[in-house]
Design a protein around this motif. Structure first.
Motif, mmCIF file in Angstrom:
data_model
loop_
_atom_site.group_PDB
_atom_site.id
_atom_site.type_symbol
_atom_site.label_atom_id
_atom_site.label_comp_id
_atom_site.label_asym_id
_atom_site.label_seq_id
_atom_site.Cartn_x
_atom_site.Cartn_y
_atom_site.Cartn_z
ATOM 1 N N GLY A 101 0.816 -1.369 -0.066
ATOM 2 C CA GLY A 101 -0.081 -0.105 0.034
ATOM 3 C C GLY A 101 0.775 1.461 0.060
ATOM 4 O O GLY A 101 0.273 2.366 0.157
ATOM 5 N N SER A 102 2.123 1.211 -0.016
ATOM 6 C CA SER A 102 2.855 2.507 -0.155
ATOM 7 C C SER A 102 3.359 2.672 -1.552
ATOM 8 O O SER A 102 4.429 2.580 -1.871
ATOM 9 N N GLU A 103 2.481 3.066 -2.177
ATOM 10 C CA GLU A 103 2.388 3.255 -3.560
ATOM 11 C C GLU A 103 2.142 4.930 -4.056
ATOM 12 O O GLU A 103 1.608 5.683 -3.248
ATOM 13 N N ALA A 104 2.949 5.441 -4.962
ATOM 14 C CA ALA A 104 2.819 6.961 -5.249
ATOM 15 C C ALA A 104 1.340 7.100 -5.980
ATOM 16 O O ALA A 104 1.020 6.389 -6.654
ATOM 17 N N ARG A 105 0.941 8.178 -5.285
ATOM 18 C CA ARG A 105 -0.468 8.498 -6.013
ATOM 19 C C ARG A 105 -0.324 8.940 -7.599
ATOM 20 O O ARG A 105 -1.255 8.562 -8.264
ATOM 21 N N GLU A 106 0.739 9.587 -7.769
ATOM 22 C CA GLU A 106 0.908 9.965 -9.244
ATOM 23 C C GLU A 106 1.997 9.356 -9.810
ATOM 24 O O GLU A 106 3.247 9.098 -9.336
ATOM 25 N N LEU A 107 1.657 8.738 -10.921
ATOM 26 C CA LEU A 107 2.725 7.878 -11.831
ATOM 27 C C LEU A 107 3.847 8.757 -12.258
ATOM 28 O O LEU A 107 4.807 8.269 -12.293
ATOM 29 N N ARG A 108 3.653 10.056 -12.468
ATOM 30 C CA ARG A 108 4.449 10.869 -13.096
ATOM 31 C C ARG A 108 5.517 11.244 -11.922
ATOM 32 O O ARG A 108 6.656 11.319 -12.377
ATOM 33 N N ASP A 109 5.369 10.927 -10.649
ATOM 34 C CA ASP A 109 6.339 11.276 -10.005
ATOM 35 C C ASP A 109 7.326 10.176 -9.734
ATOM 36 O O ASP A 109 8.678 10.201 -9.656
ATOM 37 N N LEU A 110 7.045 8.918 -10.080
ATOM 38 C CA LEU A 110 7.804 7.683 -10.140
ATOM 39 C C LEU A 110 8.512 7.923 -11.602
ATOM 40 O O LEU A 110 9.959 7.594 -11.763
ATOM 41 N N VAL A 111 7.996 8.355 -12.660
ATOM 42 C CA VAL A 111 8.517 8.632 -13.907
ATOM 43 C C VAL A 111 9.663 9.677 -13.720
ATOM 44 O O VAL A 111 10.754 9.390 -14.311
ATOM 45 N N GLU A 112 9.403 10.518 -12.948
ATOM 46 C CA GLU A 112 10.441 11.814 -12.931
ATOM 47 C C GLU A 112 11.515 11.042 -12.053
ATOM 48 O O GLU A 112 12.905 11.259 -12.094
ATOM 49 N N LEU A 113 11.240 10.371 -11.124
ATOM 50 C CA LEU A 113 12.510 9.691 -10.362
ATOM 51 C C LEU A 113 13.430 8.762 -11.102
ATOM 52 O O LEU A 113 14.317 8.733 -11.078
ATOM 53 N N ARG A 114 12.585 7.805 -11.679
ATOM 54 C CA ARG A 114 13.497 7.054 -12.761
ATOM 55 C C ARG A 114 14.137 7.826 -13.755
ATOM 56 O O ARG A 114 15.407 7.486 -14.000
ATOM 57 N N ASP A 115 13.733 8.938 -14.465
ATOM 58 C CA ASP A 115 14.566 9.687 -15.268
ATOM 59 C C ASP A 115 15.574 10.250 -14.444
ATOM 60 O O ASP A 115 16.650 10.500 -15.231
ATOM 61 N N SER A 116 15.388 10.725 -13.301
ATOM 62 C CA SER A 116 16.718 11.392 -12.963
ATOM 63 C C SER A 116 17.587 10.432 -12.471
ATOM 64 O O SER A 116 18.887 10.629 -12.449
ATOM 65 N N ILE A 117 17.433 9.147 -12.222
ATOM 66 C CA ILE A 117 18.381 8.248 -11.764
ATOM 67 C C ILE A 117 19.185 7.610 -13.404
ATOM 68 O O ILE A 117 20.433 7.440 -13.291
#
Length: 597
Positions: A101-117
Motif C-alpha cells: 500500500g505504499s504506492e505513489a499517488r501520481e505515476l508521473r512522480d515515479l517517472v520523474e524519479l526514474r528519469d533522474s536516476i
C-alpha cells in the motif's frame, strides 16, 4: 678460503642493493594494512550512522541492484521484516511498496524519479503516497555508476505548509477568501474588463448592528451568523466572487460582463436576504444587512477607488436606508472631502508636534519585561485622538510616512538610551520606507546620533516589504542586520509566503499575528496554527512573540506550547512613556509587567 671470502663479499653487496626494495615492500604492506583498518573503521561508522538515522537510506550498485538500506527505510514504506530486498532493482522495489500500500499517488512522480536516476544527475523530489503521506527523496549518483538516496517522511511539514497557504487567502470563521484574495480577484477582473470592454461591480455588504448580536447572543453565535451569511451569500451571488475581508463585512465581485442585466440580477438576489431570520443554536435571530455598490468603469478604474466608492455607498446606505443595496453616486463626496481635509491636517501634524509615541511592553511568558514596541498616536487639535488605522494609510498615500517613521525612530532611540534598564525597543517601518528611503543609512545615523546600542533596536517589518522587489528588499535587510540591529517579521502567518521568507532571510524573531491569538479559545484551527508556528520556530531555533494576548487562558496556551515572549493588553496597554517609567528605570525589576500596567 678466498672463494668463501668472495662469496660473502658478494652477498653483502647484494643485501645492500636489495635493502631499499625490501624497505619499500614492507612500507607498502604496512600502508595497505593501515588503509584496510581505516576502511573497516569508516565502514563501521557509516553502517552505524545509517542504522541510527531517522531518514530512510538506500544504496544501489552500478548494476542497478540494491546493496544497502536501513530500518528507517522499511518503516517509512511500511515494508514488513523478512522481505528479501538485497539485489532487487528499482522497479522490483516499487512493486514491493505497491504490495503493502505504499504506492505513489501520481505515476508521473515515479517517472520523474526514474528519469533522474537514468540521467546520473542529483535530484530532489517529494512524492505523495496513496495513504496521504509525503516523502522527500534526495538522490545522488556515485562515481562507480551506482546511486544512493535518502527518504524522509515530511507529511507534517507539508500539512503545515498547506494550512499556512490556506490561511493566507481565507478567513477562518467562514472559510471564504480574505482581503488579499479579494484584491487579487479585482485585479484579474480589471484586466479582463479592459481587454473586453466589459463592466463589473464591487459590492460591500455589512451586517447591521452586528455588535449587538455578539453582545446579546455571544461571540459563538456571532460567528455562526457570519458562517450562515456566507452560505446564503454564496448561493445568492453566483457566479460572482465572494470574500470576507474582515469584521462584519463581505465583498462580492461580479464577473466582467457587457450586459448590465447580469449585475442587476445579483443586486436583486442580494436585496432579498438583506432582511433575514437565522436559526442559531435553537434561537431565531433577525439579521439585517446593507450593501454598497460601485461599478467599473463608471465609479472607478482601479481597485482602491472601486472599493472606496463601494464603502462610501455602504456607509451612506447604513446612515440613511438600512437593508438596501445602494449604488455609489458622485454626490457621495462628503467622505472624500473629509479625507482630504484630514490629509491637509496630517501634513502639518509633525511640524506642530501633534504626534506622540506610546509604548507597549513585551515580556516573557512569566511577565519579565524584555522590551517595548513603539506605537504612534496623533492628537488632532480638533478631532482629538485619530486612529492609526485612519492616518497611517493617509500618510502612506501622501508620502508623509517616511518623515513620520524617521521621527519615530529618532525619538524612540533617544528615549531608550536614557533608560537604566537596557530594554529592547521595537520600531515599525512602512513598506514604502524601503522604496523611498535609505533605511540602513537612516538607522546607522540615528544610532550614532543617539548612542543607542544596535542590539537594543529591533526593526519590525511586514511581508509588504518583500512582495514588490524581493531581492532588493533582502539586500536592504542584510545591510540593516550587518549594523547589529535585530529584524522581526510582523503578522506572521497572515501573508502569502511567510514560510518562504523564513528560508530566504535569517530573521531574529517572528510575531504571530494577533488574529490567531484572539481565537485561541474559540477556534480549533487557530489553536492548531499557533501550535504549528511554535513547533516550526523550535525546529528553526527562532524566537517567537505572540501579540494580542488578552486573557489568562491565551497566555496559558502559549506558555504550555513554549512561546518565548508575549505582548498584549494582559501584559500592558500602549501608554505614554511616563506610565512605564518604573520598569524602564529598574535594572533589577522582576515583577510582572502586568502589575505595572
Amino acid at each position: 678460503m678466498l672463494g668463501l671470502l668472495d662469496f660473502n663479499f658478494y652477498n653483502s653487496w647484494l643485501f645492500v642493493l636489495l635493502l631499499p626494495a625490501v624497505a619499500v615492500a614492507i612500507a607498502a604492506i604496512l600502508l595497505v594494512a593501515r588503509y584496510r583498518r581505516s576502511f573497516r573503521e569508516r565502514e563501521m561508522q557509516l553502517h552505524a550512522a545509517i542504522s541510527n538515522s531517522e531518514q530512510g537510506f538506500c544504496m544501489f550498485g552500478p548494476d542497478g541492484r540494491l546493496q544497502l538500506w536501513n530500518e528507517s527505510l522499511l518503516q517509512i514504506y511500511m515494508i514488513p521484516p523478512g522481505q528479501v530486498l538485497s539485489g532487487r532493482s528499482f522497479e522490483e522495489l516499487v512493486d514491493v511498496g505497491r504490495a503493502v500500500g505504499s504506492e505513489a499517488r501520481e505515476l508521473r512522480d515515479l517517472v520523474e524519479l526514474r528519469d533522474s536516476i537514468a540521467s546520473g544527475e542529483a535530484s530532489s523530489l517529494t512524492i505523495e503516497l496513496l495513504d496521504g503521506r509525503h516523502v522527500k527523496i534526495l538522490q545522488r549518483p556515485m562515481p562507480n555508476g551506482g546511486w544512493m538516496a535518502t527518504h524522509e517522511d515530511v507529511t507534517d511539514r507539508k500539512q503545515a505548509e498547506a494550512r499556512f497557504a490556506y490561511v493566507a487567502l481565507h478567513d477562518l470563521v467562514t472559510g471564504l477568501p480574505n482581503r488579499a484574495a479579494l484584491h487579487h480577484r479585482i485585479a484579474e477582473n480589471l484586466k479582463t474588463a479592459k481587454d473586453n470592454n466589459a463592466r463589473f461591480a464591487v459590492i460591500r455588504l455589512g451586517i447591521d448592528r452586528f455588535k449587538e448580536i455578539n453582545d446579546v447572543f455571544g461571540q459563538s453565535a456571532g460567528d455562526a451568523v457570519l458562517a450562515e451569511m456566507a452560505r446564503r451569500l454564496g448561493e445568492s451571488c453566483e457566479p460572482g466572487f465572494l470574500a470576507r475581508p474582515g469584521g462584519d463585512e463581505f465583498s462580492i465581485v461580479t464577473p466582467p460582463d457587457q450586459a448590465a442585466s447580469a449585475m442587476e440580477d445579483i443586486f436583486s438576489r442580494l436585496a432579498v436576504i438583506c432582511d433575514s431570520e437565522f436559526h442559531i443554536d435553537g434561537q431565531d435571530i433577525r439579521v439585517g444587512s446593507t450593501a454598497g455598490v460601485s461599478v467599473y468603469p463608471d465609479d472607478g478604474e482601479d481597485s482602491e477607488t472601486l472599493i472606496a466608492h463601494a464603502d462610501i455607498a455602504l456607509y451612506r446606505a447604513k446612515a440613511e436606508t438600512r437593508g438596501t443595496v445602494r449604488r455609489f453616486e458622485s454626490a457621495m463626496d462628503r467622505q472624500i472631502r473629509e479625507k482630504r481635509a484630514l490629509q491637509r491636517d496630517l501634513a502639518v501634524a509633525l511640524k506642530n508636534g501633534e504626534f506622540e509615541i506610546y509604548y507597549q511592553p513585551q515580556a516573557t511568558a512569566q511577565g519579565q519585561a524584555v522590551g517595548f514596541e513603539t506605537l504612534l498616536r496623533w492628537h488632532h487639535p480638533v478631532r482629538g485622538m485619530v486612529s492609526p488605522g485612519i492616518f497611517i494609510p493617509l500618510a502612506e498615500e501622501t508620502g508623509l510616512i517616511g518623515a513620520i517613521d524617521e521621527w519615530v525612530l529618532r525619538t524612540a532611540c533617544a528615549e531608550a538610551v536614557a533608560w537604566p534598564n537596557p530594554l529592547a525597543i521595537a520600531v515599525n517601518f512602512s513598506p514604502l520606507d524601503f522604496r523611498h528611503l535609505d533605511v540602513p543609512e537612516l538607522i546607522r545615523s540615528v544610532l550614532l546620533e543617539t548612542g543607542l546600542a544596535p542590539a537594543r533596536l529591533e526593526v519590525e517589518i511586514t511581508e509588504g516589504v518583500l512582495i514588490d522587489d524581493f531581492d532588493s528588499a533582502i539586500a536592504i535587510l542584510r545591510r540593516i542586520k550587518d549594523l547589529g540591529v535585530r529584524i522581526a517579521m510582523d503578522d506572521f502567518g497572515a501573508g502569502y509566503s511567510s514560510l518562504s521568507y523564513l528560508q530566504a532571510f535569517p530573521f531574529d524573531k517572528i510575531k504571530i499575528d494577533q488574529t490567531f491569538i484572539a481565537k485561541l479559545d474559540s477556534n480549533v484551527d487557530s489553536a492548531s496554527i499557533v501550535e504549528a508556528i511554535l513547533g516550526l520556530s523550535r525546529a528553526l531555533r527562532l524566537p517567537v512573540i505572540a501579540e494580542g494576548v488578552e486573557t489568562q487562558s491565551q497566555l496559558a496556551f502559549l506558555t504550555r506550547h513554549g512561546c518565548d515572549e508575549v505582548q498584549g493588553y494582559l501584559i500592558g496597554r500602549p501608554q505614554p512613556v511616563a506610565h512605564y517609567r518604573d520598569v524602564m528605570n529598574d535594572v533589577a525589576a522582576v515583577a510582572r509587567v502586568g502589575a505595572v500596567a
